[in-house]
Design a protein around this motif. Structure first.
Motif, PDB file in Angstrom:
ATOM      1  N   THR A 119      -2.418  10.323  -2.998  1.00 26.92           N
ATOM      2  CA  THR A 119      -0.855   9.981  -2.826  1.00 26.92           C
ATOM      3  C   THR A 119      -0.208  10.814  -3.731  1.00 26.92           C
ATOM      4  O   THR A 119       0.331  10.490  -4.997  1.00 26.92           O
ATOM      5  N   GLN A 120      -0.010  12.096  -2.949  1.00 23.80           N
ATOM      6  CA  GLN A 120       0.639  13.230  -3.689  1.00 23.80           C
ATOM      7  C   GLN A 120       1.818  13.892  -3.066  1.00 23.80           C
ATOM      8  O   GLN A 120       1.911  13.680  -1.844  1.00 23.80           O
ATOM      9  N   ILE A 138       6.865   4.421   5.213  1.00 22.81           N
ATOM     10  CA  ILE A 138       6.615   4.573   3.739  1.00 22.81           C
ATOM     11  C   ILE A 138       7.297   3.252   3.014  1.00 22.81           C
ATOM     12  O   ILE A 138       6.490   2.999   2.132  1.00 22.81           O
ATOM     13  N   PRO A 139       8.344   2.413   3.247  1.00 22.39           N
ATOM     14  CA  PRO A 139       8.602   1.394   2.416  1.00 22.39           C
ATOM     15  C   PRO A 139       7.536   0.432   2.515  1.00 22.39           C
ATOM     16  O   PRO A 139       7.280  -0.107   1.462  1.00 22.39           O
ATOM     17  N   ALA A 140       6.922   0.003   3.515  1.00 23.36           N
ATOM     18  CA  ALA A 140       5.789  -0.878   3.652  1.00 23.36           C
ATOM     19  C   ALA A 140       4.587  -0.239   2.660  1.00 23.36           C
ATOM     20  O   ALA A 140       3.982  -1.107   1.991  1.00 23.36           O
ATOM     21  N   PHE A 141       4.483   1.024   2.934  1.00 22.44           N
ATOM     22  CA  PHE A 141       3.302   1.504   2.201  1.00 22.44           C
ATOM     23  C   PHE A 141       3.650   1.498   0.417  1.00 22.44           C
ATOM     24  O   PHE A 141       2.324   0.956  -0.103  1.00 22.44           O
ATOM     25  N   GLN A 142       4.739   1.776   0.174  1.00 22.52           N
ATOM     26  CA  GLN A 142       5.045   1.906  -1.299  1.00 22.52           C
ATOM     27  C   GLN A 142       4.818   0.380  -1.763  1.00 22.52           C
ATOM     28  O   GLN A 142       4.334   0.233  -2.712  1.00 22.52           O
ATOM     29  N   GLN A 143       5.585  -0.660  -1.194  1.00 21.40           N
ATOM     30  CA  GLN A 143       5.425  -2.006  -1.553  1.00 21.40           C
ATOM     31  C   GLN A 143       3.914  -2.300  -1.782  1.00 21.40           C
ATOM     32  O   GLN A 143       3.702  -3.174  -2.726  1.00 21.40           O
ATOM     33  N   ALA A 144       3.082  -2.155  -0.700  1.00 23.82           N
ATOM     34  CA  ALA A 144       1.705  -2.384  -0.851  1.00 23.82           C
ATOM     35  C   ALA A 144       0.990  -1.810  -2.000  1.00 23.82           C
ATOM     36  O   ALA A 144       0.244  -2.576  -2.673  1.00 23.82           O
ATOM     37  N   MET A 145       1.301  -0.481  -1.935  1.00 23.78           N
ATOM     38  CA  MET A 145       0.491   0.420  -3.071  1.00 23.78           C
ATOM     39  C   MET A 145       0.881  -0.043  -4.260  1.00 23.78           C
ATOM     40  O   MET A 145       0.059  -0.328  -5.451  1.00 23.78           O
ATOM     41  N   LYS A 180       0.858  16.350  -7.251  1.00 20.76           N
ATOM     42  CA  LYS A 180       1.149  15.328  -8.523  1.00 20.76           C
ATOM     43  C   LYS A 180       1.520  13.972  -7.872  1.00 20.76           C
ATOM     44  O   LYS A 180       1.900  14.212  -6.561  1.00 20.76           O
ATOM     45  N   PRO A 181       1.694  12.980  -8.447  1.00 21.29           N
ATOM     46  CA  PRO A 181       1.844  11.765  -7.932  1.00 21.29           C
ATOM     47  C   PRO A 181       3.094  11.564  -7.151  1.00 21.29           C
ATOM     48  O   PRO A 181       4.125  12.276  -7.717  1.00 21.29           O
ATOM     49  N   MET A 182       3.284  10.792  -5.959  1.00 21.74           N
ATOM     50  CA  MET A 182       4.467  10.682  -5.221  1.00 21.74           C
ATOM     51  C   MET A 182       5.345   9.837  -6.438  1.00 21.74           C
ATOM     52  O   MET A 182       4.978   9.132  -7.033  1.00 21.74           O
ATOM     53  N   ALA A 183       6.709  10.250  -6.261  1.00 20.37           N
ATOM     54  CA  ALA A 183       7.711   9.998  -7.383  1.00 20.37           C
ATOM     55  C   ALA A 183       7.576   8.513  -7.569  1.00 20.37           C
ATOM     56  O   ALA A 183       8.022   7.969  -8.557  1.00 20.37           O
ATOM     57  N   PHE A 184       7.411   7.373  -6.551  1.00 19.08           N
ATOM     58  CA  PHE A 184       7.322   6.027  -6.584  1.00 19.08           C
ATOM     59  C   PHE A 184       6.415   5.708  -7.360  1.00 19.08           C
ATOM     60  O   PHE A 184       6.405   4.336  -7.919  1.00 19.08           O
ATOM     61  N   LEU A 185       5.342   6.201  -7.918  1.00 21.36           N
ATOM     62  CA  LEU A 185       4.201   5.963  -8.600  1.00 21.36           C
ATOM     63  C   LEU A 185       4.393   5.912 -10.188  1.00 21.36           C
ATOM     64  O   LEU A 185       4.956   7.045 -10.459  1.00 21.36           O
TER      65      LEU A 185
END
Length: 179
Positions: free
Chosen positions: A11-12, A26-33, A67-72
Protein backbone atom coordinates in the motif's frame (compact mmCIF):
# COMPACT_ATOMS: atom_id res chain seq x y z
CA UNK A 1 -2.14 -20.45 21.34
CA UNK A 2 -2.70 -18.60 18.12
CA UNK A 3 -0.64 -15.46 17.50
CA UNK A 4 -1.76 -13.19 14.69
CA UNK A 5 -0.22 -10.47 12.52
CA UNK A 6 -1.71 -8.23 9.84
CA UNK A 7 0.31 -8.05 6.62
CA UNK A 8 -0.23 -4.80 4.72
CA UNK A 9 1.12 -5.56 1.25
CA UNK A 10 2.36 -2.79 -1.08
CA UNK A 11 0.00 0.00 0.00
CA UNK A 12 2.56 2.45 -1.30
CA UNK A 13 2.65 5.69 -3.24
CA UNK A 14 4.40 4.00 -6.19
CA UNK A 15 1.02 2.90 -7.56
CA UNK A 16 -0.11 6.51 -8.10
CA UNK A 17 2.49 6.64 -10.88
CA UNK A 18 1.30 3.62 -12.87
CA UNK A 19 -0.77 4.10 -16.02
CA UNK A 20 -3.50 1.74 -14.75
CA UNK A 21 -4.08 3.72 -11.52
CA UNK A 22 -7.69 4.82 -11.11
CA UNK A 23 -9.54 6.42 -8.21
CA UNK A 24 -12.87 4.56 -8.64
CA UNK A 25 -12.41 1.99 -5.86
CA UNK A 26 -10.13 4.03 -3.60
CA UNK A 27 -12.72 5.34 -1.07
CA UNK A 28 -14.06 1.85 -0.24
CA UNK A 29 -10.54 0.42 -0.12
CA UNK A 30 -9.34 3.18 2.22
CA UNK A 31 -12.30 2.74 4.55
CA UNK A 32 -11.84 -1.05 4.69
CA UNK A 33 -8.07 -0.80 5.13
CA UNK A 34 -8.28 1.80 7.89
CA UNK A 35 -10.99 -0.15 9.71
CA UNK A 36 -8.94 -3.34 9.56
CA UNK A 37 -5.73 -1.66 10.72
CA UNK A 38 -7.45 0.23 13.55
CA UNK A 39 -9.27 -2.92 14.65
CA UNK A 40 -6.08 -4.95 14.67
CA UNK A 41 -4.13 -2.27 16.53
CA UNK A 42 -6.85 -1.98 19.19
CA UNK A 43 -6.54 -5.75 19.71
CA UNK A 44 -2.72 -5.60 19.90
CA UNK A 45 -2.27 -7.41 16.58
CA UNK A 46 1.01 -6.21 15.05
CA UNK A 47 0.76 -4.55 11.64
CA UNK A 48 3.57 -5.42 9.24
CA UNK A 49 4.11 -3.13 6.25
CA UNK A 50 5.67 -4.62 3.16
CA UNK A 51 6.80 -2.50 0.21
CA UNK A 52 7.69 -3.64 -3.28
CA UNK A 53 11.04 -2.32 -4.51
CA UNK A 54 12.38 -2.42 -8.09
CA UNK A 55 15.66 -1.14 -9.50
CA UNK A 56 14.05 1.67 -11.46
CA UNK A 57 10.75 3.49 -12.02
CA UNK A 58 8.18 4.43 -9.38
CA UNK A 59 8.97 1.34 -7.30
CA UNK A 60 12.66 2.20 -6.95
CA UNK A 61 13.90 3.64 -3.67
CA UNK A 62 15.35 6.56 -5.64
CA UNK A 63 11.85 7.54 -6.85
CA UNK A 64 10.80 8.59 -3.35
CA UNK A 65 7.46 6.79 -3.80
CA UNK A 66 8.26 3.65 -1.81
CA UNK A 67 6.43 4.90 1.25
CA UNK A 68 2.93 4.46 2.69
CA UNK A 69 -0.01 5.98 0.87
CA UNK A 70 -0.96 9.30 2.45
CA UNK A 71 -4.16 8.01 4.09
CA UNK A 72 -2.22 5.52 6.24
CA UNK A 73 -1.34 6.82 9.70
CA UNK A 74 -0.44 3.67 11.63
CA UNK A 75 2.99 2.84 13.01
CA UNK A 76 3.96 -0.59 11.76
CA UNK A 77 5.63 -3.06 14.08
CA UNK A 78 8.18 -3.68 11.32
CA UNK A 79 8.69 -2.89 7.63
CA UNK A 80 10.05 -5.24 4.99
CA UNK A 81 11.02 -4.64 1.37
CA UNK A 82 10.37 -7.27 -1.26
CA UNK A 83 11.59 -7.67 -4.82
CA UNK A 84 9.19 -10.40 -5.98
CA UNK A 85 5.43 -10.93 -5.81
CA UNK A 86 5.32 -12.63 -2.38
CA UNK A 87 6.32 -11.06 0.92
CA UNK A 88 8.44 -14.00 2.09
CA UNK A 89 11.22 -14.58 -0.45
CA UNK A 90 14.46 -12.99 0.79
CA UNK A 91 12.74 -10.52 3.14
CA UNK A 92 13.21 -11.93 6.64
CA UNK A 93 9.43 -11.88 7.23
CA UNK A 94 9.16 -15.61 7.97
CA UNK A 95 11.97 -15.39 10.52
CA UNK A 96 10.42 -12.31 12.18
CA UNK A 97 7.01 -14.04 12.45
CA UNK A 98 8.43 -17.31 13.81
CA UNK A 99 10.55 -15.50 16.42
CA UNK A 100 7.26 -14.13 17.79
CA UNK A 101 5.39 -17.45 17.51
CA UNK A 102 2.98 -15.90 15.02
CA UNK A 103 1.13 -18.62 13.15
CA UNK A 104 -1.88 -16.81 11.72
CA UNK A 105 -1.83 -14.00 9.15
CA UNK A 106 -4.40 -11.53 7.94
CA UNK A 107 -3.65 -10.20 4.46
CA UNK A 108 -4.66 -6.87 2.92
CA UNK A 109 -3.12 -4.41 0.45
CA UNK A 110 -2.52 -3.86 -3.26
CA UNK A 111 -2.92 -5.85 -5.81
CA UNK A 112 -5.53 -8.42 -4.93
CA UNK A 113 -4.62 -11.06 -7.55
CA UNK A 114 -0.89 -10.50 -7.59
CA UNK A 115 1.14 -9.73 -4.48
CA UNK A 116 -1.69 -10.26 -1.98
CA UNK A 117 -2.78 -13.59 -3.47
CA UNK A 118 0.79 -14.79 -3.99
CA UNK A 119 1.68 -13.95 -0.40
CA UNK A 120 -1.40 -15.85 0.81
CA UNK A 121 -0.40 -18.93 -1.18
CA UNK A 122 3.21 -18.90 0.05
CA UNK A 123 2.11 -18.25 3.65
CA UNK A 124 -0.22 -21.23 3.51
CA UNK A 125 2.53 -23.42 2.07
CA UNK A 126 4.79 -22.32 4.94
CA UNK A 127 2.19 -23.50 7.47
CA UNK A 128 0.48 -20.24 8.43
CA UNK A 129 -3.29 -20.03 8.81
CA UNK A 130 -4.31 -17.25 6.43
CA UNK A 131 -7.26 -14.89 6.48
CA UNK A 132 -7.66 -12.98 3.21
CA UNK A 133 -9.67 -9.78 3.56
CA UNK A 134 -10.42 -9.04 -0.07
CA UNK A 135 -12.51 -5.95 0.68
CA UNK A 136 -9.29 -4.47 2.13
CA UNK A 137 -7.38 -5.22 -1.07
CA UNK A 138 -7.24 -3.13 -4.21
CA UNK A 139 -6.70 -3.97 -7.83
CA UNK A 140 -7.39 -2.64 -11.30
CA UNK A 141 -8.91 -4.12 -14.47
CA UNK A 142 -6.58 -6.37 -16.45
CA UNK A 143 -6.65 -7.35 -20.12
CA UNK A 144 -5.21 -10.52 -21.64
CA UNK A 145 -5.86 -11.87 -25.14
CA UNK A 146 -8.43 -9.15 -25.73
CA UNK A 147 -10.51 -10.01 -22.66
CA UNK A 148 -10.69 -7.53 -19.80
CA UNK A 149 -11.44 -8.71 -16.29
CA UNK A 150 -13.04 -6.12 -14.04
CA UNK A 151 -12.02 -5.48 -10.45
CA UNK A 152 -15.02 -7.49 -9.26
CA UNK A 153 -14.14 -10.40 -11.57
CA UNK A 154 -10.51 -10.39 -10.40
CA UNK A 155 -11.59 -10.28 -6.76
CA UNK A 156 -14.04 -13.15 -7.31
CA UNK A 157 -11.37 -15.18 -9.11
CA UNK A 158 -8.89 -14.63 -6.27
CA UNK A 159 -11.44 -15.55 -3.60
CA UNK A 160 -12.40 -18.68 -5.59
CA UNK A 161 -8.85 -20.00 -5.93
CA UNK A 162 -7.85 -19.19 -2.34
CA UNK A 163 -10.99 -20.30 -0.44
CA UNK A 164 -10.70 -23.70 1.19
CA UNK A 165 -7.20 -24.20 -0.18
CA UNK A 166 -4.93 -21.39 0.91
CA UNK A 167 -7.03 -18.99 3.00
CA UNK A 168 -10.28 -18.20 4.72
CA UNK A 169 -12.01 -15.32 2.94
CA UNK A 170 -13.49 -12.80 5.37
CA UNK A 171 -14.83 -9.27 5.45
CA UNK A 172 -13.20 -6.70 7.71
CA UNK A 173 -15.97 -7.21 10.28
CA UNK A 174 -15.60 -11.02 10.18
CA UNK A 175 -11.82 -10.84 10.48
CA UNK A 176 -12.02 -8.52 13.49
CA UNK A 177 -14.77 -10.59 15.14
CA UNK A 178 -12.56 -13.67 14.94
CA UNK A 179 -9.68 -12.02 16.84
Amino acid sequence: MSRIALLNIDTQQSFHHRDYWQEKDIPAFQQAMLGLIEGCESRHVPVVDIFHVDEDGPFSLQSGYVKPMAFLRHRPAVVFQKHVHNAFTDTGLDHWLRERDINQLIICGIRTEQCCETTARVASDLGYAVTFVSEATLTFPMTHKGITLSVDELRHRTETVLAGRFADIKTVAQALESL
